[in-house]
Motif scaffolding. Structure first.
Motif, PDB file in Angstrom:
ATOM      1  N   VAL A 237     117.095 -64.161 -18.271  1.00  0.00           N
ATOM      2  CA  VAL A 237     117.453 -62.842 -18.797  1.00  0.00           C
ATOM      3  C   VAL A 237     118.529 -63.041 -19.859  1.00  0.00           C
ATOM      4  N   LEU A 238     118.300 -62.474 -21.039  1.00  0.00           N
ATOM      5  CA  LEU A 238     119.286 -62.583 -22.111  1.00  0.00           C
ATOM      6  C   LEU A 238     120.469 -61.685 -21.791  1.00  0.00           C
ATOM      7  N   GLU A 239     121.658 -62.143 -22.117  1.00  0.00           N
ATOM      8  CA  GLU A 239     122.873 -61.402 -21.775  1.00  0.00           C
ATOM      9  C   GLU A 239     123.013 -60.115 -22.578  1.00  0.00           C
ATOM     10  N   LYS A 240     122.544 -60.111 -23.817  1.00  0.00           N
ATOM     11  CA  LYS A 240     122.672 -58.930 -24.665  1.00  0.00           C
ATOM     12  C   LYS A 240     121.832 -57.786 -24.096  1.00  0.00           C
ATOM     13  N   ALA A 241     122.406 -56.589 -24.090  1.00  0.00           N
ATOM     14  CA  ALA A 241     121.678 -55.374 -23.718  1.00  0.00           C
ATOM     15  C   ALA A 241     122.161 -54.269 -24.650  1.00  0.00           C
ATOM     16  N   ASP A 242     121.318 -53.297 -24.927  1.00  0.00           N
ATOM     17  CA  ASP A 242     121.679 -52.190 -25.808  1.00  0.00           C
ATOM     18  C   ASP A 242     121.489 -50.872 -25.077  1.00  0.00           C
ATOM     19  N   ASP A 243     122.372 -49.940 -25.354  1.00  0.00           N
ATOM     20  CA  ASP A 243     122.276 -48.586 -24.829  1.00  0.00           C
ATOM     21  C   ASP A 243     122.516 -47.666 -26.018  1.00  0.00           C
ATOM     22  N   SER A 244     121.492 -46.900 -26.402  1.00  0.00           N
ATOM     23  CA  SER A 244     121.602 -46.053 -27.587  1.00  0.00           C
ATOM     24  C   SER A 244     120.896 -44.732 -27.344  1.00  0.00           C
ATOM     25  N   GLU A 245     120.850 -43.908 -28.373  1.00  0.00           N
ATOM     26  CA  GLU A 245     120.146 -42.625 -28.274  1.00  0.00           C
ATOM     27  C   GLU A 245     118.661 -42.821 -27.995  1.00  0.00           C
ATOM     28  N   TYR A 246     118.123 -44.010 -28.260  1.00  0.00           N
ATOM     29  CA  TYR A 246     116.705 -44.310 -28.048  1.00  0.00           C
ATOM     30  C   TYR A 246     116.423 -44.820 -26.640  1.00  0.00           C
ATOM     31  N   GLY A 247     117.478 -45.031 -25.851  1.00  0.00           N
ATOM     32  CA  GLY A 247     117.323 -45.522 -24.508  1.00  0.00           C
ATOM     33  C   GLY A 247     118.082 -46.821 -24.295  1.00  0.00           C
ATOM     34  N   LYS A 248     117.786 -47.462 -23.178  1.00  0.00           N
ATOM     35  CA  LYS A 248     118.432 -48.725 -22.818  1.00  0.00           C
ATOM     36  C   LYS A 248     117.439 -49.865 -23.009  1.00  0.00           C
ATOM     37  N   PHE A 249     117.922 -50.974 -23.567  1.00  0.00           N
ATOM     38  CA  PHE A 249     117.078 -52.130 -23.859  1.00  0.00           C
ATOM     39  C   PHE A 249     117.680 -53.382 -23.250  1.00  0.00           C
ATOM     40  N   GLY A 250     116.820 -54.229 -22.715  1.00  0.00           N
ATOM     41  CA  GLY A 250     117.206 -55.537 -22.231  1.00  0.00           C
ATOM     42  C   GLY A 250     116.071 -56.505 -22.517  1.00  0.00           C
ATOM     43  N   TRP A 251     116.348 -57.804 -22.421  1.00  0.00           N
ATOM     44  CA  TRP A 251     115.343 -58.799 -22.778  1.00  0.00           C
ATOM     45  C   TRP A 251     115.311 -59.942 -21.779  1.00  0.00           C
ATOM     46  N   VAL A 252     114.126 -60.477 -21.599  1.00  0.00           N
ATOM     47  CA  VAL A 252     113.917 -61.636 -20.744  1.00  0.00           C
ATOM     48  C   VAL A 252     112.940 -62.552 -21.483  1.00  0.00           C
ATOM     49  N   MET A 253     113.090 -63.845 -21.287  1.00  0.00           N
ATOM     50  CA  MET A 253     112.169 -64.819 -21.877  1.00  0.00           C
ATOM     51  C   MET A 253     111.107 -65.161 -20.837  1.00  0.00           C
TER      52      MET A 253
END
Length: 127
Positions: A95-111
């Protein structure tokens, strides 16, 4: 816990994105806007339901999919991003450490095991 509930978007890179977008517009009738296209979800009877799948072509070589070397990334809708990311960590996933929370929703990433970056998206309430 539900994990993936649908495909939120498909993103890929092209050597000549302008020409490829034109091909998809002309031959497949996709209404491509500067940001990409959106496909609204419908039920079996053709009635609209909540949800949209985004589709976008970007320039090859961009860093959008890094650290993946792949030319595509699929965005999956999820109900509870934080819980899913923790479950994936507990299961030993990358799981990548970076995550985003914005008006478009919450985003996270995994390889995934083949090195493809997978985007996980929890839409904002009501979407």
């Amino acid at each position: 816990m539900k994990r993936v509930t649908g495909i939120g978007g498909i993103f890929f890179q092209a050597r000549d994105p302008v020409a490829l977008i034109a091909w998809y517009q002309e031959h497949l009738g996709i209404d491509v806007q500067p940001w990409g296209a959106a496909f609204d979800w419908v039920d079996d009877a053709g009635n609209p339901t909540k949800g949209t799948t985004a589709w976008s072509i970007g320039a090859a070589g961009s860093e959008q999919f890094a650290p993946s070397k792949s030319t595509f990334m699929i965005n999956y809708r999820v109900d509870d991003l934080d819980a899913l990311l923790q479950a994936l960590r507990d299961e030993g996933c990358d799981v990548l450490e970076k995550a985003d929370d914005s008006e478009y929703g919450k985003f996270g990433w995994v390889m995934d095991p083949e090195g493809n970056k997978v985007e996980l998206w929890e839409p904002p309430e009501g979407q």
